[in-house]
Design a protein around this motif. Structure first.
Motif, PDB file in Angstrom:
ATOM      1  N   ARG A 173       0.840  -1.204   0.000  1.00 52.36           N
ATOM      2  CA  ARG A 173       0.000   0.000   0.000  1.00 52.36           C
ATOM      3  C   ARG A 173       0.865   1.238   0.000  1.00 52.36           C
ATOM      4  NH1 ARG A 173      -5.563  -0.738   1.969  1.00 52.36           N
ATOM      5  NH2 ARG A 173      -5.582   1.446   1.525  1.00 52.36           N
ATOM      6  N   GLY A 174       0.375   2.299  -0.672  1.00 55.32           N
ATOM      7  CA  GLY A 174       0.975   3.606  -0.488  1.00 55.32           C
ATOM      8  C   GLY A 174       0.650   4.067   0.922  1.00 55.32           C
ATOM      9  N   ASP A 175       1.526   4.857   1.508  1.00 56.63           N
ATOM     10  CA  ASP A 175       1.319   5.271   2.890  1.00 56.63           C
ATOM     11  C   ASP A 175       1.741   6.726   3.046  1.00 56.63           C
ATOM     12  OD1 ASP A 175       1.750   5.664   5.763  1.00 56.63           O
ATOM     13  OD2 ASP A 175       1.325   3.524   5.884  1.00 56.63           O
ATOM     14  N   LEU A 176       0.780   7.519   3.492  1.00 52.01           N
ATOM     15  CA  LEU A 176       1.031   8.960   3.633  1.00 52.01           C
ATOM     16  C   LEU A 176       2.202   9.239   4.568  1.00 52.01           C
ATOM     17  CD1 LEU A 176      -0.239  11.695   2.756  1.00 52.01           C
ATOM     18  CD2 LEU A 176      -1.479  11.654   4.898  1.00 52.01           C
ATOM     19  N   ASP A 177       2.350   8.385   5.612  1.00 52.75           N
ATOM     20  CA  ASP A 177       3.406   8.614   6.595  1.00 52.75           C
ATOM     21  C   ASP A 177       4.790   8.390   6.000  1.00 52.75           C
ATOM     22  OD1 ASP A 177       1.087   8.604   7.967  1.00 52.75           O
ATOM     23  OD2 ASP A 177       1.771   7.400   9.643  1.00 52.75           O
ATOM     24  N   LEU A 178       4.890   7.515   4.980  1.00 56.57           N
ATOM     25  CA  LEU A 178       6.196   7.120   4.446  1.00 56.57           C
ATOM     26  C   LEU A 178       6.513   7.784   3.114  1.00 56.57           C
ATOM     27  CD1 LEU A 178       5.818   3.297   5.100  1.00 56.57           C
ATOM     28  CD2 LEU A 178       7.142   4.899   6.469  1.00 56.57           C
ATOM     29  N   ARG A 179       5.509   8.464   2.533  1.00 51.69           N
ATOM     30  CA  ARG A 179       5.637   8.921   1.151  1.00 51.69           C
ATOM     31  C   ARG A 179       6.822   9.859   0.953  1.00 51.69           C
ATOM     32  NH1 ARG A 179       0.867  12.306  -1.046  1.00 51.69           N
ATOM     33  NH2 ARG A 179       2.240  14.000  -0.513  1.00 51.69           N
ATOM     34  N   ASN A 180       7.045  10.750   1.914  1.00 53.82           N
ATOM     35  CA  ASN A 180       8.129  11.711   1.727  1.00 53.82           C
ATOM     36  C   ASN A 180       9.500  11.072   1.785  1.00 53.82           C
ATOM     37  OD1 ASN A 180       6.891  14.190   1.180  1.00 53.82           O
ATOM     38  ND2 ASN A 180       6.170  14.256   3.297  1.00 53.82           N
ATOM     39  N   ASP A 181       9.593   9.861   2.366  1.00 54.18           N
ATOM     40  CA  ASP A 181      10.868   9.143   2.366  1.00 54.18           C
ATOM     41  C   ASP A 181      10.973   8.221   1.159  1.00 54.18           C
ATOM     42  OD1 ASP A 181      11.566  10.292   4.819  1.00 54.18           O
ATOM     43  OD2 ASP A 181      10.356   8.823   5.895  1.00 54.18           O
ATOM     44  N   GLY A 182      10.001   8.281   0.260  1.00 51.61           N
ATOM     45  CA  GLY A 182      10.025   7.444  -0.941  1.00 51.61           C
ATOM     46  C   GLY A 182       9.779   5.982  -0.637  1.00 51.61           C
ATOM     47  N   LEU A 183       9.000   5.694   0.416  1.00 46.02           N
ATOM     48  CA  LEU A 183       8.780   4.300   0.829  1.00 46.02           C
ATOM     49  C   LEU A 183       7.290   3.981   0.839  1.00 46.02           C
ATOM     50  CD1 LEU A 183      11.203   4.321   3.887  1.00 46.02           C
ATOM     51  CD2 LEU A 183      11.643   3.282   1.669  1.00 46.02           C
ATOM     52  N   MET A 184       6.965   2.690   0.831  1.00 45.04           N
ATOM     53  CA  MET A 184       5.584   2.255   0.997  1.00 45.04           C
ATOM     54  C   MET A 184       5.548   1.096   1.992  1.00 45.04           C
ATOM     55  SD  MET A 184       5.168   0.654  -2.826  1.00 45.04           S
ATOM     56  CE  MET A 184       3.473   0.171  -2.635  1.00 45.04           C
ATOM     57  N   ARG A 185       4.355   0.587   2.249  1.00 47.39           N
ATOM     58  CA  ARG A 185       4.210  -0.401   3.321  1.00 47.39           C
ATOM     59  C   ARG A 185       3.572  -1.679   2.751  1.00 47.39           C
ATOM     60  NH1 ARG A 185       3.611   1.117   9.011  1.00 47.39           N
ATOM     61  NH2 ARG A 185       3.348   3.252   8.280  1.00 47.39           N
ATOM     62  N   MET A 186       4.060  -2.847   3.206  1.00 47.34           N
ATOM     63  CA  MET A 186       3.396  -4.120   2.875  1.00 47.34           C
ATOM     64  C   MET A 186       2.801  -4.655   4.161  1.00 47.34           C
ATOM     65  SD  MET A 186       4.943  -7.407   0.904  1.00 47.34           S
ATOM     66  CE  MET A 186       4.143  -8.998   0.866  1.00 47.34           C
ATOM     67  N   ARG A 187       1.483  -4.823   4.179  1.00 46.75           N
ATOM     68  CA  ARG A 187       0.789  -5.197   5.407  1.00 46.75           C
ATOM     69  C   ARG A 187       0.239  -6.616   5.316  1.00 46.75           C
ATOM     70  NH1 ARG A 187      -3.206  -0.193   5.839  1.00 46.75           N
ATOM     71  NH2 ARG A 187      -3.958  -1.266   7.676  1.00 46.75           N
ATOM     72  N   HIS A 188      -0.315  -7.060   6.448  1.00 46.83           N
ATOM     73  CA  HIS A 188      -0.990  -8.364   6.521  1.00 46.83           C
ATOM     74  C   HIS A 188      -0.064  -9.517   6.164  1.00 46.83           C
ATOM     75  CE1 HIS A 188      -4.425  -5.521   5.315  1.00 46.83           C
ATOM     76  NE2 HIS A 188      -4.406  -5.618   6.639  1.00 46.83           N
ATOM     77  N   ILE A 189       1.183  -9.460   6.621  1.00 48.65           N
ATOM     78  CA  ILE A 189       2.127 -10.562   6.395  1.00 48.65           C
ATOM     79  C   ILE A 189       2.002 -11.501   7.597  1.00 48.65           C
ATOM     80  CG2 ILE A 189       4.547 -11.168   6.082  1.00 48.65           C
ATOM     81  CD1 ILE A 189       4.945  -8.179   5.234  1.00 48.65           C
ATOM     82  N   VAL A 190       1.880 -12.796   7.344  1.00 47.04           N
ATOM     83  CA  VAL A 190       1.695 -13.731   8.457  1.00 47.04           C
ATOM     84  C   VAL A 190       2.902 -13.672   9.391  1.00 47.04           C
ATOM     85  CG1 VAL A 190       0.165 -15.306   7.247  1.00 47.04           C
ATOM     86  CG2 VAL A 190       2.628 -15.637   7.099  1.00 47.04           C
ATOM     87  N   TYR A 191       2.619 -13.941  10.675  1.00 46.38           N
ATOM     88  CA  TYR A 191       3.661 -13.732  11.687  1.00 46.38           C
ATOM     89  C   TYR A 191       4.853 -14.676  11.493  1.00 46.38           C
ATOM     90  CZ  TYR A 191       5.312 -11.652  15.940  1.00 46.38           C
ATOM     91  OH  TYR A 191       6.034 -10.925  16.824  1.00 46.38           O
TER      92      TYR A 191
END
Lengths: 173, 283
Positions: free
Chosen positions: B194-212
């Motif tokens: 997912r794109g993420d507003l918190d990380l966007r300025n660092d040029g990063l995004m987030r991958m969520r819902h990864i099994v533990y």
């Protein structure tokens, strides 16, 4: 005449905002020149015309934003209306009035975007957004308020001169 | 106009009501609204194209001026010759840049030989700084539809969100509304990029819902998965920067560095094919 000129101004501003201003982005933000024009038009022409101008400029932005239709139109309508409230009480050559109204309006609009589009999705890091989006956008936008007010003041003066002696669509009697 | 002035509060209230009604109609989708934008696009898009070209021309002139000044300072005696050389140089750089871009597109076509691809050029960006969206110069007349994938230099760049006859609005991978089914190419674990507003300025995004139990490592390649029925399997999204436990403790999330840089998007490729049953149903 006035409707054509202001319609063209809204259209040209939108094209500039989407095509040219991204090339002069500072810290990743671009100035919201539409908001500056809405405030300045309200200051120059009063609350009713400010609201109409703001609604039109916001609606054009809504059409291509991919978001809910009417959100920017609502912000434009309210900002244009409120900006035109001191219309009768201020000298039009006072360039600091639009400066301060633009500052308040851009902060209002940015916070409203945050609240309506992000707050309820769980984005609570307001300090980060203030530092990276809200304040840079506000500073960049406000820095353009005086030159853009001068430009609109000039255009408005020419239009008023053209309309003098003719039927004036927007003149209050 | 005097009629409006006399009843301005009534008209203000009507305007506000209209805006709220439009917002509700758009969000709920009870009535079509896109036809207005389609009509206006016939005026706006050609102007955007012209303004983009003019901006490129002005930038090119500034570049040439900067180069000329540098050479003049170094070689006063060869002013005319240097100006000619610098102009030529700038033209060569422009050709070189174009060559690199076209080579990249050709390489991408070769990398995905089974995908039908359509070249496009970015013509404008969404002026809203909270979003990361841009416009390209192809639309429904070219067979482009919502949910089609947009590729950049190295991988997925975004997804078509809206189309008009001659333009398309692309939601980039950095936009807060972007989501794609993703998998770790090494471990084959799944998640949602997912794109993420918190990380966007660092040029990063987030991958969520990864099994533990998943064992992600920094540097792992993240590619698209066909589980979401929007993307085909195997398009590159980015690489893992770090992995963290989710706040609720049930899953993990990874910070991803996208393989495509959004800083200088110019040419893109649109995959002119839709994937999955979900899309067919919506059509």
């Amino acid at each position: 005449m006035r409707v054509s000129v202001m319609g063209a101004l809204i259209l040209i501003n939108y094209v500039m905002q989407t095509s040219v201003l991204p090339h002069v982005a500072v810290f990743g933000v671009t100035p919201d020149t539409a908001l500056v024009f809405i405030v300045c038009y309200g200051v120059l022409r009063g609350d009713v015309e400010g609201a109409i101008f703001g609604f039109s400029a916001g609606f054009l932005q809504d059409l291509f934003s991919g978001g809910p239709l009417g959100m920017f139109a609502l912000y434009g309508l309210l900002i244009g209306y409120v900006s035109g409230k001191p219309f009768r009480d201020f000298f039009k050559d006072n360039y600091f009035l639009p400066f301060f109204i633009v500052l308040i309006a851009i902060l209002f609009q940015q916070f409203m975007i945050y609240i309506s589009s992000f707050l309820f999705l769980g984005h609570f890091n307001l300090a980060l957004y203030a530092r990276t989006i809200i304040l840079p956008t506000a500073i960049y936008t406000v820095s353009l308020s005086i030159p853009l007010y001068s430009l609109l003041h000039f255009i408005n003066g020419r239009v008023e001169r053209y309309e003098s002696g003719r039927r004036n669509l927007f003149e209050k009697k | 106009m005097n009629f409006i002035h006399k009843r301005k509060r009534l008209f203000l209230a009507l305007g506000i009501l209209f805006c709220f009604a439009a917002i509700i109609v758009t969000i709920t989708g009870v009535a079509p609204t896109s036809f207005i934008g389609r009509g206006v696009s016939y005026v706006v898009v050609p102007m955007q194209r012209g303004a983009s070209s003019a901006t490129g021309w002005v930038s090119g002139r500034f570049y040439i001026l900067a180069r000329s000044a540098e050479i003049l300072a170094e070689n006063q005696a060869l002013v005319e010759d240097n100006i000619r050389l610098s102009n030529e140089n700038a033209r060569m750089f422009a050709l070189y840049d174009e060559n690199i871009r076209l080579r990249t597109l050709v390489a991408m076509r070769e990398r995905y030989p089974l995908l039908p691809l359509l070249g496009a050029r970015m013509i404008g960006q969404n002026p809203n700084d909270w979003q990361s969206r841009f416009y390209i110069n192809v639309g429904e007349n070219d067979g482009v539809l919502p949910y089609m994938i947009v590729l950049g230099d190295g991988g997925v760049l975004g997804v078509i969100h809206e189309t008009g006859p001659n333009y398309a609005l692309v939601v980039s991978i950095m936009d807060n509304d972007f989501a794609a089914a993703a998998r770790n190419a090494r471990t084959e674990d799944l998640g949602t990029a997912r794109g993420d507003l918190d990380l966007r300025n660092d040029g990063l995004m987030r991958m969520r819902h990864i099994v533990y139990t998943a064992r992600f490592m920094p540097g792992d390649d993240i590619t698209t998965s066909d589980h979401g029925m929007v993307f085909p399997q195997g398009l590159r999204i980015g690489t893992v920067e770090s992995i963290h436990p989710s706040p609720e403790g049930l899953t993990q999330y990874a910070i991803i560095r996208p393989s495509v840089s959004l800083d200088r998007v110019d040419m893109v490729l649109v995959v002119t094919q839709l994937f999955g049953d979900a899309i067919d149903i919506e059509e």
